[in-house]
Structure formats: structure tokens, C-alpha cells
Design a protein around this motif. Structure first.
Motif, PDB file in Angstrom:
ATOM      1  N   ILE A  66      -4.212 -20.410  11.472  1.00  0.00           N
ATOM      2  CA  ILE A  66      -5.270 -19.476  11.862  1.00  0.00           C
ATOM      3  C   ILE A  66      -6.549 -19.809  11.084  1.00  0.00           C
ATOM      4  CG2 ILE A  66      -5.966 -17.036  11.739  1.00  0.00           C
ATOM      5  CD1 ILE A  66      -2.988 -16.341  12.263  1.00  0.00           C
ATOM      6  N   ARG A  67      -6.361 -20.148   9.797  1.00  0.00           N
ATOM      7  CA  ARG A  67      -7.500 -20.486   8.942  1.00  0.00           C
ATOM      8  C   ARG A  67      -8.246 -21.695   9.497  1.00  0.00           C
ATOM      9  NH1 ARG A  67      -7.134 -23.246   3.074  1.00  0.00           N
ATOM     10  NH2 ARG A  67      -9.247 -22.824   2.357  1.00  0.00           N
ATOM     11  N   LYS A  71     -12.010 -22.120  10.976  1.00  0.00           N
ATOM     12  CA  LYS A  71     -12.973 -23.062  10.391  1.00  0.00           C
ATOM     13  C   LYS A  71     -13.593 -23.999  11.407  1.00  0.00           C
ATOM     14  CE  LYS A  71     -12.323 -22.791   5.651  1.00  0.00           C
ATOM     15  NZ  LYS A  71     -11.987 -23.293   4.360  1.00  0.00           N
ATOM     16  N   THR A  77     -11.371 -15.532  13.271  1.00  0.00           N
ATOM     17  CA  THR A  77     -10.063 -14.928  13.046  1.00  0.00           C
ATOM     18  C   THR A  77      -9.962 -13.601  13.792  1.00  0.00           C
ATOM     19  OG1 THR A  77      -9.898 -16.027  10.927  1.00  0.00           O
ATOM     20  CG2 THR A  77      -8.502 -14.095  11.229  1.00  0.00           C
ATOM     21  N   LYS A  78     -11.040 -12.819  13.750  1.00  0.00           N
ATOM     22  CA  LYS A  78     -11.057 -11.528  14.456  1.00  0.00           C
ATOM     23  C   LYS A  78     -10.812 -11.711  15.942  1.00  0.00           C
ATOM     24  CE  LYS A  78     -13.914  -8.299  11.925  1.00  0.00           C
ATOM     25  NZ  LYS A  78     -15.291  -8.119  11.504  1.00  0.00           N
ATOM     26  N   TYR A  81      -7.193 -12.648  16.793  1.00  0.00           N
ATOM     27  CA  TYR A  81      -6.281 -11.492  16.792  1.00  0.00           C
ATOM     28  C   TYR A  81      -6.522 -10.610  18.017  1.00  0.00           C
ATOM     29  CZ  TYR A  81      -4.000 -12.172  12.267  1.00  0.00           C
ATOM     30  OH  TYR A  81      -3.219 -12.654  11.239  1.00  0.00           O
ATOM     31  N   GLY A  86      -0.801  -8.768  18.148  1.00  0.00           N
ATOM     32  CA  GLY A  86       0.605  -8.720  17.758  1.00  0.00           C
ATOM     33  C   GLY A  86       1.137 -10.048  17.255  1.00  0.00           C
ATOM     34  N   GLY A  87       0.270 -10.879  16.677  1.00  0.00           N
ATOM     35  CA  GLY A  87       0.731 -12.138  16.084  1.00  0.00           C
ATOM     36  C   GLY A  87       0.147 -13.342  16.778  1.00  0.00           C
ATOM     37  N   PRO A  88      -1.094 -13.698  16.464  1.00  0.00           N
ATOM     38  CA  PRO A  88      -1.795 -14.742  17.213  1.00  0.00           C
ATOM     39  C   PRO A  88      -1.162 -16.129  17.138  1.00  0.00           C
ATOM     40  CG  PRO A  88      -3.118 -14.007  15.355  1.00  0.00           C
ATOM     41  CD  PRO A  88      -1.936 -13.111  15.420  1.00  0.00           C
ATOM     42  N   ALA A  89      -0.748 -16.561  15.937  1.00  0.00           N
ATOM     43  CA  ALA A  89      -0.232 -17.927  15.820  1.00  0.00           C
ATOM     44  C   ALA A  89       1.039 -18.075  16.650  1.00  0.00           C
ATOM     45  CB  ALA A  89       0.021 -18.268  14.359  1.00  0.00           C
ATOM     46  N   LYS A  90       1.941 -17.149  16.449  1.00  0.00           N
ATOM     47  CA  LYS A  90       3.223 -17.186  17.152  1.00  0.00           C
ATOM     48  C   LYS A  90       3.045 -17.131  18.667  1.00  0.00           C
ATOM     49  CE  LYS A  90       7.343 -15.013  15.353  1.00  0.00           C
ATOM     50  NZ  LYS A  90       7.870 -13.741  14.830  1.00  0.00           N
ATOM     51  N   GLY A 103       4.760 -22.307   8.908  1.00  0.00           N
ATOM     52  CA  GLY A 103       4.040 -22.043   7.660  1.00  0.00           C
ATOM     53  C   GLY A 103       4.009 -20.578   7.295  1.00  0.00           C
ATOM     54  N   CYS A 104       3.536 -20.293   6.063  1.00  0.00           N
ATOM     55  CA  CYS A 104       3.413 -18.912   5.590  1.00  0.00           C
ATOM     56  C   CYS A 104       1.979 -18.432   5.663  1.00  0.00           C
ATOM     57  CB  CYS A 104       3.903 -18.786   4.151  1.00  0.00           C
ATOM     58  SG  CYS A 104       5.666 -18.942   4.033  1.00  0.00           S
ATOM     59  N   VAL A 105       1.101 -19.234   6.206  1.00  0.00           N
ATOM     60  CA  VAL A 105      -0.301 -18.829   6.270  1.00  0.00           C
ATOM     61  C   VAL A 105      -0.887 -19.228   7.615  1.00  0.00           C
ATOM     62  CG1 VAL A 105      -1.192 -20.952   5.221  1.00  0.00           C
ATOM     63  CG2 VAL A 105      -2.475 -18.819   4.958  1.00  0.00           C
TER      64      VAL A 105
END
Lengths: 105, 155
Positions: A66-67, A71, A77-78, A81, A86-90, A103-105
Motif C-alpha cells: 500500500i505504501r 508513493k 492511501t485514502k 481504502y 475492508g482491506g485494500p491490498a487483499k 507482508g505485514c505492511v
């Protein structure tokens, strides 16, 4: 390996419903998966994100965080989402036919 | 799967980098999973949301057996700065942002940030001392109200 029927197409999925064979992915499948995930109709902004993460995956073998997406200036990021609540990356990765994020981020 | 966590309220009470990061990672990770996330900063954990301090949070090199370094070496000038630089570099490589960017990312992701009233009074702080992402200064009672119906994590 579990399979899933979407319209006339059959896709291979993992236990969480993530596609395991990107070559089976089509835009129609993405649209169907988006509905299942509660995203609704995919807009131009959704496609911009989906195409970017697929491109990154094909080029680097990994999906962007997401980061990283923030970038690149593609969407903030807003916005990300808002596009994939309810979980953008996933959700974006699932709809793009890619594996569950690790990942965790 | 029916018992999915819906809300977490995370308390960050300590002010070294090693103490602040886990709470930030958990809060952001919650938002990534679609879980509602509140962050409550108290005591020295508050440095992570104080404008002048948030970019200067350091790794403690003394009294931390996890560093695998004798405390006597940890007291040498520059040791903490060096350990901090090393850690930030490693975290960056793994994709974790530095504290100010992390705070911004969590707020953009819909996480809510609060400062503890007791600590604000104790350190004589004002709302203007905090980064703009901080929603408000709340009491412990306010925190429990906000946390109602979810899980509370203390770090």
C-alpha cells in the motif's frame, strides 16, 4: 486444488479463494470477483490499481505494498481504502488474480 | 471465521522505537484486514505523535537484553543513534515506513489516533503540540467508551 466456477469459466483457487493461475484471469472474472468482495462495479480508478499491481507482479514477481502504491502517486492511501473497502491490498490482489499478500505492511 | 475481530484499540505507552513500532504495525495491519483500529498514546509513547519528537524516536541500547550487547557498551555516546539508524534502515528495506510516515499512513487508512489526557496534563502539552492526525485528547474513560465492543492491546 480447489476450483471455482465463474460464469462459463473455471478458475483454480487456493483455500482463501485467491486465484493460483494468473493465465486464467480475465476482466470478466475480475468483475465477478469484485462483486463477491462487495466492491461492486469496477471503475476506471479500480482498473488503474489492478493493472498496476499486475504489471508490478509480472515485472518483479511481487505485488506492491500500500505504501508503494501511495508513493507512485497512482492513488493515495485514502483513495485506495475508499476503492477497496475492508482491506485494500487483499481485495485488490484477489480481484487482480494474484496470491494473498504475505507482508505485514 | 464467524468470530472475526472487528475492532482493536491499541495503547502505546513506551517511547523507544522498539516499543512504538509493534503498536503501529498492529494498527496498520488491522486496517489492512478491514478491522477498525484506534491508537491511544500515553506516557512516553506519546512521543510518537508529538510533532517535534516523532521523527527522533530512538532505539534504547541500555537495559535491553534483546540487544545482545552489554549495557556498558550501550552507554557509549552515539550507540543509540547508531542502533536507531541501523534499525530504520532494515525496517525501510522490509517496507516499513519511519514513524511520522507510519502515523500518516494509519490515519489515511482510517485508523483513529488519540492522546491521553493524564499525560497531556502531566507534561503540560497542548493540542498544537501534536501532529494533525491526532483526533483529540481523551480521558481513560473516553478510551474505554471508544474501545467498547472491541479488543484492547497494551504495548
Amino acid at each position: 486444488m480447489p476450483q471455482k466456477q465463474i460464469g462459463n469459466a473455471t478458475i483454480d483457487v487456493d483455500a482463501d479463494g485467491f486465484m493460483t493461475n494468473l493465465s486464467q484471469w480475465t476482466r470478466d472474472i475480475a468483475a465477478a470477483l469484485a462483486k463477491e468482495e462487495g466492491i461492486g462495479e469496477l471503475t476506471a480508478a479500480h482498473w488503474k490499481v489492478l493493472e498496476y499491481i499486475q504489471k508490478e507482479f509480472k515485472e518483479n514477481g511481487a505485488v506492491p505494498t500500500i505504501r508503494r502504491i501511495n508513493k507512485t502517486g497512482l492513488v493515495s492511501t485514502k483513495e485506495l481504502y475508499d476503492l477497496f473497502p475492508g482491506g485494500p491490498a487483499k481485495k485488490a490482489e484477489k480481484i487482480a488474480g494474484l496470491a494473498k499478500p504475505v507482508g505485514c505492511v | 471465521m464467524e468470530d472475526k475481530i472487528k475492532k482493536v484499540s491499541i495503547i502505546i505507552s513506551k517511547g523507544s522505537l522498539i516499543d512504538v513500532y509493534p503498536g503501529l504495525i498492529m494498527a496498520n495491519g488491522a486496517r489492512m484486514e478491514g478491522i477498525e483500529a484506534n491508537l491511544f498514546f500515553t506516557f512516553f509513547g506519546m512521543d510518537a505523535i508529538i510533532k517535534k519528537r516523532m521523527a527522533k524516536i530512538k532505539v534504547a541500547t541500555v537495559g535491553n537484553p534483546g540487544m545482545h550487547m552489554a549495557s556498558l557498551i550501550g552507554i557509549l555516546p552515539g550507540m543509540s543513534a547508531m542502533a536507531t539508524a541501523m534499525m530504520l534502515k532494515t525496517m525501510d528495506k522490509l517496507g516499513f515506513p519511519p514513524v511520522p510516515e507510519y502515523i500518516e499512513m494509519i490515519a489515511d487508512a482510517g485508523g483513529k489516533l488519540y492522546a491521553c489526557k493524564a499525560t497531556v496534563d502531566m507534561f503540560k502539552l497542548k493540542k498544537e503540540d501534536f501532529c494533525p492526525q491526532v483526533e483529540s485528547i481523551i480521558t481513560v474513560g473516553g478510551f474505554y467508551e471508544m474501545a467498547a465492543g472491541g479488543q484492547i492491546i497494551f504495548t
